[in-house]
Design an enzyme around this catalytic site. Structure first.
Site, short mmCIF file in Angstrom:
data_model
loop_
_atom_site.label_atom_id
_atom_site.label_comp_id
_atom_site.label_asym_id
_atom_site.label_seq_id
_atom_site.Cartn_x
_atom_site.Cartn_y
_atom_site.Cartn_z
NE ARG A 162 -4.25 -1.49 0.04
CZ ARG A 162 -4.34 -2.58 -0.72
NH1 ARG A 162 -3.33 -2.92 -1.51
NH2 ARG A 162 -5.43 -3.33 -0.70
CD GLU A 170 -3.02 2.84 -5.25
OE1 GLU A 170 -1.81 2.58 -5.13
OE2 GLU A 170 -3.90 1.96 -5.41
CG HIS A 207 -3.15 -1.30 -6.90
ND1 HIS A 207 -3.37 -0.61 -5.74
CD2 HIS A 207 -3.29 -2.61 -6.57
CE1 HIS A 207 -3.66 -1.46 -4.76
NE2 HIS A 207 -3.61 -2.68 -5.24
CG PHE A 211 -4.90 -7.25 -8.58
CD1 PHE A 211 -4.53 -5.94 -8.79
CD2 PHE A 211 -6.07 -7.71 -9.18
CE1 PHE A 211 -5.30 -5.08 -9.58
CE2 PHE A 211 -6.84 -6.87 -9.97
CZ PHE A 211 -6.45 -5.55 -10.17
P1 NAD Z 1 -0.94 -11.49 4.92
O1 NAD Z 1 -1.98 -11.12 5.92
O2 NAD Z 1 -0.83 -12.93 4.50
O3 NAD Z 1 0.50 -11.04 5.46
C1 NAD Z 1 0.74 -9.81 6.04
C2 NAD Z 1 1.83 -10.01 7.08
O4 NAD Z 1 2.22 -8.74 7.59
C3 NAD Z 1 1.39 -10.86 8.28
O5 NAD Z 1 2.28 -11.93 8.48
C4 NAD Z 1 1.42 -9.88 9.44
O6 NAD Z 1 1.80 -10.48 10.67
C5 NAD Z 1 2.51 -8.92 8.96
N1 NAD Z 1 2.51 -7.65 9.66
C6 NAD Z 1 1.49 -6.99 10.26
N2 NAD Z 1 1.93 -5.86 10.82
C7 NAD Z 1 3.27 -5.80 10.58
C8 NAD Z 1 4.28 -4.88 10.92
N3 NAD Z 1 4.02 -3.78 11.63
N4 NAD Z 1 5.55 -5.13 10.51
C9 NAD Z 1 5.84 -6.24 9.79
N5 NAD Z 1 4.89 -7.15 9.45
C10 NAD Z 1 3.64 -6.94 9.84
O7 NAD Z 1 -1.19 -10.55 3.67
P2 NAD Z 1 -0.69 -10.78 2.17
O8 NAD Z 1 -1.74 -11.52 1.42
O9 NAD Z 1 0.69 -11.30 2.17
O10 NAD Z 1 -0.73 -9.28 1.63
C11 NAD Z 1 0.26 -8.33 2.02
C12 NAD Z 1 -0.16 -6.96 1.51
O11 NAD Z 1 -0.13 -6.96 0.08
C13 NAD Z 1 -1.60 -6.60 1.85
O12 NAD Z 1 -1.62 -5.92 3.07
C14 NAD Z 1 -2.05 -5.71 0.72
O13 NAD Z 1 -1.95 -4.36 1.13
C15 NAD Z 1 -1.03 -5.96 -0.39
N6 NAD Z 1 -1.64 -6.43 -1.64
C16 NAD Z 1 -1.32 -5.76 -2.78
C17 NAD Z 1 -1.84 -6.16 -4.00
C18 NAD Z 1 -1.48 -5.46 -5.29
O14 NAD Z 1 -2.12 -5.71 -6.33
N7 NAD Z 1 -0.49 -4.61 -5.31
C19 NAD Z 1 -2.71 -7.27 -4.04
C20 NAD Z 1 -2.99 -7.95 -2.85
C21 NAD Z 1 -2.46 -7.53 -1.65
#
Ligand code: NAD
Length: 337
Positions: free
Chosen positions: A234, A263, A295, A298
């Site tokens: 994000r 964005e 973005h 995905f």
């Molecule tokens: P997930 O929930 O599987 O993993 C997120 C991890 O971050 C967890 O292990 C959590 O413990 C950890 N976390 C929480 N707070 C933290 C902190 N302060 N410091 C370090 N780690 C911390 O999520 P995911 O499916 O791996 O997705 C990760 C991110 O990717 C999502 O939050 C989303 O914003 C982003 N995303 C982006 C797209 C895209 O198209 N660009 C698509 C899907 C998801």
């Protein structure tokens, strides 16, 4: 169930219609994003379906609730655009697609890294112009480099696994360490150590009030000179102005972004005939060592198909009073993926 689908794009409709064949919901597509002034389109719809840039702030949801909407079905994992407390107070259920294709985002992150490092974005343009000179295209090998993953959940783990395959040393920071990351060859270290040791730093954590601007001037100051910074999570995880200063000083060597703080006013639209008003974004575009995608991490066939299937299942399960707990967003979760 009658469903008002906001921010509906042509490419999504075929996936949603195909997934709906087994469910029989009445899907009505609206091209505009959900905003205060478009909420009226959903009048009388029990379910509203939105994506990452739709506005589910308290005021908009109050409007939806008055119009008899009871369900918000997100076609994404992240829910930082939803005021979850307000939804709960209004008695509205919020469902999402928690995991559709971590591989899509992980692979795109690595694509940004490889393109930046080997200057593919520059080489592509040069060769088309008949410029076959190599100056300015010098890269480095990923083998032997140290990669720091912040957030070792589904996507962070995926990136880590790929980069271990490239011969990188894998470090991770996560308040909830996972055995799979260690099994993949990763080692958990405190955040300060990760900043100090990483040649490549990739963000895969959710955006929350606590993680907003995690990468600010102070954090950048603790990193190696020339660090490669990747953000496909994000935009607000980075203080973009501080990153621009670090690019100018050479502290950040390469920057790969699929997300940007502001964005919502830019991405998912063709603005090629307009003047970009966002000066911070415009400055980012001037650097030869910055690669930005809008973005799209995905955006694979597999992911769109899974998003559509889970969204239709969410709608059916809500109708049947049979919600999958993992797909429900509750205020008590305290994070915004
Ligand atoms: P997930 O929930 O599987 O993993 C997120 C991890 O971050 C967890 O292990 C959590 O413990 C950890 N976390 C929480 N707070 C933290 C902190 N302060 N410091 C370090 N780690 C911390 O999520 P995911 O499916 O791996 O997705 C990760 C991110 O990717 C999502 O939050 C989303 O914003 C982003 N995303 C982006 C797209 C895209 O198209 N660009 C698509 C899907 C998801």
């Amino acid at each position: 169930m009658r469903v008002a689908i906001f921010s509906a794009t042509g490419y999504e409709r075929s996936f949603l219609d195909a997934a709906n064949a087994r469910h029989g919901h009445e899907l009505i597509y609206f091209e505009p994003a959900l905003r205060r002034n478009t909420a009226r389109l959903a009048a009388g719809f029990p379910a509203v379906c939105g994506f990452v840039h739709d506005d589910f702030s308290a005021g908009v949801m109050l409007e939806l609730q008055r119009q008899k909407t009871r369900l918000i079905a997100l076609r994404c994992a992240g829910f930082n655009n939803v005021d979850v407390e307000a939804a709960e107070q209004l008695g509205m259920t919020v469902l999402r697609v928690p995991a559709y294709s971590p591989a899509a985002v992980a692979e795109h992150t690595v694509a940004l890294l490889l393109a930046l490092n080997r200057k593919i974005h520059r080489a592509y343009l040069r060769v088309r112009e008949g410029n076959f000179a190599l100056d300015g295209l010098l890269g480095f090998e990923l083998a032997g480099k140290t990669v720091g993953i912040i957030g070792t959940g589904k996507i962070g783990l995926g990136v880590g696994r790929i980069l271990v395959g490239f011969g990188c040393t894998l470090l991770g920071y996560d308040p909830h360490p996972g055995a799979a990351f260690t099994a993949a060859g990763g080692r958990y270290v405190p955040l300060d150590d990760l900043f100090a040791q990483a040649d490549i730093l990739s963000l895969h954590l959710p955006l929350t009030p606590d993680t907003r601007h995690l990468i600010d001037a102070e954090a950048l100051g603790r990193m190696k000179r020339g660090v490669v910074l990747l953000n496909t999570s994000r935009g607000e995880l980075l203080d973009t102005r501080a990153v621009i200063a670090a690019l100018k000083s050479g502290k950040v060597g390469l920057l790969g972004l699929d997300v940007y703080e502001e964005e919502t006013n830019l991405f998912f639209r063709n603005l090629s005939d307009t003047v970009i008003q966002d000066d911070v974004f415009a400055r980012l575009l001037t650097f030869p060592n910055v690669l930005i995608t809008s973005h799209q991490a995905f955006f694979t066939e597999e992911a769109l198909s899974r998003i559509a299937e889970t969204t239709m299942e969410n709608l059916t399960q809500f109708e049947e009073g049979n919600i999958v707990a993992e797909n429900e967003v509750r205020a008590s979760q305290h994070f915004h993926g």
